[in-house]
Design an enzyme around this catalytic site. Structure first.
Site, PDB file in Angstrom:
ATOM      1  N   THR A 133       0.803  -1.264   0.057  1.00  0.00           N
ATOM      2  CA  THR A 133       0.370  -0.366  -0.223  1.00  0.00           C
ATOM      3  C   THR A 133       0.176   0.570   0.159  1.00  0.00           C
ATOM      4  OG1 THR A 133      -1.144   1.144   1.182  1.00  0.00           O
ATOM      5  CG2 THR A 133      -0.394  -0.582   2.275  1.00  0.00           C
ATOM      6  N   TYR A 157      -1.490   0.098  10.452  1.00  0.00           N
ATOM      7  CA  TYR A 157      -1.486  -0.390   9.355  1.00  0.00           C
ATOM      8  C   TYR A 157      -0.793  -0.257   8.323  1.00  0.00           C
ATOM      9  CZ  TYR A 157      -3.679  -1.180   4.932  1.00  0.00           C
ATOM     10  OH  TYR A 157      -4.068  -1.104   3.765  1.00  0.00           O
TER      11      TYR A 157
HETATM   12  P1  NAP Z   1     -11.930  -4.364   2.384  1.00  0.00           P
HETATM   13  O1  NAP Z   1     -12.857  -4.258   0.968  1.00  0.00           O
HETATM   14  O2  NAP Z   1     -11.298  -3.928   3.488  1.00  0.00           O
HETATM   15  O3  NAP Z   1     -11.375  -5.617   2.167  1.00  0.00           O
HETATM   16  C1  NAP Z   1     -10.790  -6.531   2.916  1.00  0.00           C
HETATM   17  C2  NAP Z   1     -10.929  -7.786   2.981  1.00  0.00           C
HETATM   18  O4  NAP Z   1     -10.041  -8.710   4.184  1.00  0.00           O
HETATM   19  C3  NAP Z   1     -12.724  -8.647   2.898  1.00  0.00           C
HETATM   20  O5  NAP Z   1     -13.064  -9.548   2.638  1.00  0.00           O
HETATM   21  C4  NAP Z   1     -12.230  -9.029   4.447  1.00  0.00           C
HETATM   22  O6  NAP Z   1     -13.499  -9.671   4.993  1.00  0.00           O
HETATM   23  C5  NAP Z   1     -10.924 -10.220   4.313  1.00  0.00           C
HETATM   24  N1  NAP Z   1     -10.387  -9.802   6.364  1.00  0.00           N
HETATM   25  C6  NAP Z   1     -10.065  -8.693   7.827  1.00  0.00           C
HETATM   26  N2  NAP Z   1      -9.220 -10.004   8.425  1.00  0.00           N
HETATM   27  C7  NAP Z   1      -9.635 -10.589   8.330  1.00  0.00           C
HETATM   28  C8  NAP Z   1      -9.354 -11.897   8.343  1.00  0.00           C
HETATM   29  N3  NAP Z   1      -8.543 -11.711  10.003  1.00  0.00           N
HETATM   30  N4  NAP Z   1      -9.635 -13.123   7.925  1.00  0.00           N
HETATM   31  C9  NAP Z   1      -9.713 -13.318   6.474  1.00  0.00           C
HETATM   32  N5  NAP Z   1      -9.778 -12.044   6.002  1.00  0.00           N
HETATM   33  C10 NAP Z   1     -10.072 -11.129   6.656  1.00  0.00           C
HETATM   34  O7  NAP Z   1     -10.489  -3.771   1.256  1.00  0.00           O
HETATM   35  P2  NAP Z   1      -9.892  -3.626   0.147  1.00  0.00           P
HETATM   36  O8  NAP Z   1      -9.433  -2.004  -0.105  1.00  0.00           O
HETATM   37  O9  NAP Z   1     -10.423  -4.772  -1.203  1.00  0.00           O
HETATM   38  O10 NAP Z   1      -8.144  -3.724  -0.206  1.00  0.00           O
HETATM   39  C11 NAP Z   1      -7.976  -5.382  -0.154  1.00  0.00           C
HETATM   40  C12 NAP Z   1      -6.196  -5.135   0.257  1.00  0.00           C
HETATM   41  O11 NAP Z   1      -5.681  -4.387  -0.307  1.00  0.00           O
HETATM   42  C13 NAP Z   1      -5.966  -5.142   1.497  1.00  0.00           C
HETATM   43  O12 NAP Z   1      -5.318  -5.786   2.299  1.00  0.00           O
HETATM   44  C14 NAP Z   1      -6.268  -3.489   1.866  1.00  0.00           C
HETATM   45  O13 NAP Z   1      -4.661  -3.247   2.773  1.00  0.00           O
HETATM   46  C15 NAP Z   1      -5.024  -2.810   0.953  1.00  0.00           C
HETATM   47  N6  NAP Z   1      -4.701  -2.106   0.061  1.00  0.00           N
HETATM   48  C16 NAP Z   1      -6.082  -1.128  -0.323  1.00  0.00           C
HETATM   49  C17 NAP Z   1      -6.740  -0.018  -0.737  1.00  0.00           C
HETATM   50  C18 NAP Z   1      -7.406   0.445  -1.368  1.00  0.00           C
HETATM   51  O14 NAP Z   1      -7.387   1.494  -1.208  1.00  0.00           O
HETATM   52  N7  NAP Z   1      -8.840   0.081  -1.388  1.00  0.00           N
HETATM   53  C19 NAP Z   1      -5.135   0.475  -1.698  1.00  0.00           C
HETATM   54  C20 NAP Z   1      -3.780  -0.529  -0.733  1.00  0.00           C
HETATM   55  C21 NAP Z   1      -3.826  -1.271  -0.182  1.00  0.00           C
HETATM   56  P3  NAP Z   1     -14.370  -9.109   5.622  1.00  0.00           P
HETATM   57  O15 NAP Z   1     -15.861  -8.885   4.357  1.00  0.00           O
HETATM   58  O16 NAP Z   1     -15.059 -10.698   6.532  1.00  0.00           O
HETATM   59  O17 NAP Z   1     -14.444  -8.307   6.030  1.00  0.00           O
HETATM   60  O1  F7E Z   2      -8.865   8.308   4.276  1.00  0.00           O
HETATM   61  C1  F7E Z   2      -9.097  11.668   5.462  1.00  0.00           C
HETATM   62  C2  F7E Z   2      -9.050  10.611   5.586  1.00  0.00           C
HETATM   63  O2  F7E Z   2     -10.270   6.198   5.455  1.00  0.00           O
HETATM   64  C3  F7E Z   2      -8.603   9.497   2.979  1.00  0.00           C
HETATM   65  C4  F7E Z   2      -7.092   2.114   3.045  1.00  0.00           C
HETATM   66  O3  F7E Z   2      -7.918   1.572   1.818  1.00  0.00           O
HETATM   67  O4  F7E Z   2      -5.737   3.672   1.436  1.00  0.00           O
HETATM   68  C5  F7E Z   2      -6.928   3.826   2.311  1.00  0.00           C
HETATM   69  O5  F7E Z   2      -6.851   4.319   3.193  1.00  0.00           O
HETATM   70  C6  F7E Z   2      -8.462  10.746   3.643  1.00  0.00           C
HETATM   71  C7  F7E Z   2      -7.526  10.068   4.474  1.00  0.00           C
HETATM   72  O6  F7E Z   2      -8.013   6.005   3.156  1.00  0.00           O
HETATM   73  C8  F7E Z   2     -12.905  11.346   6.739  1.00  0.00           C
HETATM   74  O7  F7E Z   2      -7.781  11.448   6.899  1.00  0.00           O
HETATM   75  C9  F7E Z   2     -11.605  12.738   6.472  1.00  0.00           C
HETATM   76  O8  F7E Z   2      -6.529  11.408   5.141  1.00  0.00           O
HETATM   77  O9  F7E Z   2     -10.543   6.813   2.710  1.00  0.00           O
HETATM   78  P1  F7E Z   2      -9.465   6.560   3.809  1.00  0.00           P
HETATM   79  P2  F7E Z   2      -6.990   5.457   3.258  1.00  0.00           P
HETATM   80  O10 F7E Z   2      -7.132   6.263   4.662  1.00  0.00           O
HETATM   81  O11 F7E Z   2      -5.885   6.655   2.493  1.00  0.00           O
HETATM   82  C10 F7E Z   2      -4.639   2.774   1.297  1.00  0.00           C
HETATM   83  C11 F7E Z   2      -3.271   3.395   0.331  1.00  0.00           C
HETATM   84  C12 F7E Z   2      -4.643   1.875   2.066  1.00  0.00           C
HETATM   85  O12 F7E Z   2      -3.824   0.656   1.713  1.00  0.00           O
HETATM   86  C13 F7E Z   2      -5.749   1.175   2.925  1.00  0.00           C
HETATM   87  O13 F7E Z   2      -6.229   0.268   3.326  1.00  0.00           O
HETATM   88  O14 F7E Z   2      -9.419  10.973   4.114  1.00  0.00           O
HETATM   89  N1  F7E Z   2     -10.807  11.897   5.486  1.00  0.00           N
HETATM   90  N2  F7E Z   2     -12.359  12.594   6.215  1.00  0.00           N
HETATM   91  C14 F7E Z   2     -11.358  11.290   6.130  1.00  0.00           C
HETATM   92  N3  F7E Z   2     -11.029   9.809   6.347  1.00  0.00           N
HETATM   93  C15 F7E Z   2     -12.643   8.920   6.796  1.00  0.00           C
HETATM   94  N4  F7E Z   2     -12.106   7.123   6.891  1.00  0.00           N
HETATM   95  N5  F7E Z   2     -13.698   8.883   7.113  1.00  0.00           N
HETATM   96  C16 F7E Z   2     -14.139  10.912   7.283  1.00  0.00           C
HETATM   97  O15 F7E Z   2     -14.742  11.577   8.157  1.00  0.00           O
END
Ligand code: NAP
Ligand code: F7E
Length: 365
Positions: A133, A157
């Site tokens: 990430t 995280y």
């Molecule tokens: P997400 O929607 O939160 O999905 C996370 C998945 O992990 C869900 O299926 C969740 O299951 C499962 N999970 C959580 N804890 C678990 C455990 N203890 N054992 C088995 N499964 C578990 O996240 P996403 O946005 O699809 O992201 C996918 C991956 O990419 C994650 O590793 C995240 O950290 C990483 N990532 C995301 C972003 C982004 O912007 N989306 C960017 C960079 C990296 P449940 O459905 O049961 O909760």
């Molecule tokens: O926050 C600001 C907050 O929670 C984005 C995950 O998928 O991307 C994600 O992490 C920004 C932050 O995503 C609110 O402070 C303001 O600066 O949508 P977010 P994240 O923290 O960037 C990375 C790449 C991952 O890997 C993670 O798994 O938005 N912000 N106001 C807020 N954020 C939230 N959630 N809620 C608010 O009300």
């Protein structure tokens, strides 16, 4: 030719559902690791994978990334060609409240997968993709961030994901395992979890557009992110494992927007504009929108009022913030032929259209 076998952890999440759809369309046999839940948690899979229960090529297995025996037995039995390790406690803010659990899933969970592949004697067969990430960059050392930019994570995280990142490299170097990190910047979609800022804003704007929600409470409006579409990003995951050698790749759009701009774009979709007033915790966003009628009432969208639709709440600030992220994905574009298909504006519009449709359907009931 035999179909390839993929094993996806986190199959019920946003990326898991998009990736399952992509791999099923490519003819893969897909096995997913799914947590047991008191309610069904396969809604995204059901929407994105065209009746997955009818598709014998998609098989879901109960399990948990914290359970070493379970992870090992599944990998030994499935003998996948490709593993996509997407399971994580993926919410940065929540990781400050549950740092130990976050480390168990995100750091040790990755190690469990790598060690299971090694111990099952599958190092020569199974390729591993790790969901790394942009949070690794945290307090950024340079702009834009590249594969060579030093890391400085800012949350439990990010720290846990740093362990996962290096575990992948260590298994690659120690056992010649085909294990790669995709360092993905934020990617969103209509299927994004509801507590991430994009989905929180688009759902709120849709509710406000129909007079059903009064306002939305947010944290840091000035945080900047490089937001892409999950559909484009799962394509990159697949390409990373099809490359001729294991390497690490940045996946990003190269374009950055603030949370404030995200709010403005969402409200533009519903035909209004935001006027910002005040500063700090007292800042508010004001717009002309349909009068708030509360739940239950049949909204009259022609009856509008000017009111506060965005307020700031200290609850949504983090102990340490990642202020700015901007990725340079030249390496992925050149070596993998990967490209961005969805702009920021298109992404917000797609999320808004989806959330407005959900409100309309609920009102019809
Ligand atoms: P997400 O929607 O939160 O999905 C996370 C998945 O992990 C869900 O299926 C969740 O299951 C499962 N999970 C959580 N804890 C678990 C455990 N203890 N054992 C088995 N499964 C578990 O996240 P996403 O946005 O699809 O992201 C996918 C991956 O990419 C994650 O590793 C995240 O950290 C990483 N990532 C995301 C972003 C982004 O912007 N989306 C960017 C960079 C990296 P449940 O459905 O049961 O909760
Ligand atoms: O926050 C600001 C907050 O929670 C984005 C995950 O998928 O991307 C994600 O992490 C920004 C932050 O995503 C609110 O402070 C303001 O600066 O949508 P977010 P994240 O923290 O960037 C990375 C790449 C991952 O890997 C993670 O798994 O938005 N912000 N106001 C807020 N954020 C939230 N959630 N809620 C608010 O009300």
């Amino acid at each position: 030719m035999k179909n390839k076998i993929a094993f996806i952890t986190g199959v019920t999440g946003q990326d898991g559902a998009y990736l399952s759809s992509l791999l099923l369309n490519k003819g893969y046999e897909v096995h997913g690791l799914m947590r047991r839940s008191s309610q069904f948690n396969t809604a995204r899979l059901l929407e994105l994978c065209q009746d997955p229960s009818a598709d014998e090529r998609l098989q879901l297995h109960y399990g948990d990334s914290t359970d070493s025996m379970n992870v090992f037995s599944l990998i030994e039995a499935i003998r996948p060609d490709e593993i996509y390790n997407l399971a994580a406690q993926s919410h940065v803010s929540v990781s400050f409240e549950m740092p130990v659990y976050t480390a168990d899933v995100n750091a040790l969970g990755t190690l469990r997968i790598l060690e299971a592949v090694h111990r099952a004697g599958l190092t020569g067969r199974t390729r591993v993709y790790q969901a790394s990430t942009s949070e690794l960059f945290g307090k950024v050392a340079e702009v834009p961030q590249k594969e060579t930019t030093p890391f400085h994570p800012r949350s439990p995280y990010g720290v846990a994901k740093l362990f996962g990142y290096w575990a992948v490299i260590n298994y690659r170097e120690s056992y010649q395992m085909f294990a790669s990190n995709g360092i993905l910047f934020n990617h969103e979609s209509p299927y994004r979890g509801e507590t991430f800022v994009t989905k929180k804003v688009t759902q709120a704007a849709a509710g406000i557009a129909y007079g059903l929600q009064e306002k939305v409470l947010l944290g840091n409006l000035d945080a900047k992110r490089d937001w892409g579409h999950a559909r484009d990003y799962v394509e990159a995951m697949w390409r990373i494992l099809q490359f001729d050698r294991p390497e690490d790749f940045i996946i990003a759009t190269g374009e950055q927007h603030s949370v404030r701009e995200l709010v403005e774009e969402a409200f533009r979709f519903i035909g209004t504009s935001i006027r910002w007033e005040g500063t700090g915790l007292n800042e508010v966003g004001i717009a002309r929108v349909p009068r708030y009628q509360g739940g239950g009432a049949i909204p009259d969208r022609t009856d509008t009022e000017e009111r506060v639709v965005v307020e700031i709440s200290p609850e949504f600030f983090r102990p340490a913030e990642v202020e700015t992220l901007l990725g340079d994905s030249s390496k992925a574009r050149q070596l993998l032929g990967w490209e961005i298909k969805t702009t920021f504006q298109d992404l917000v519009r797609e999320m808004m259209a989806y959330d407005c449709r959900v409100v309309e359907e609920a009102l019809k009931r």
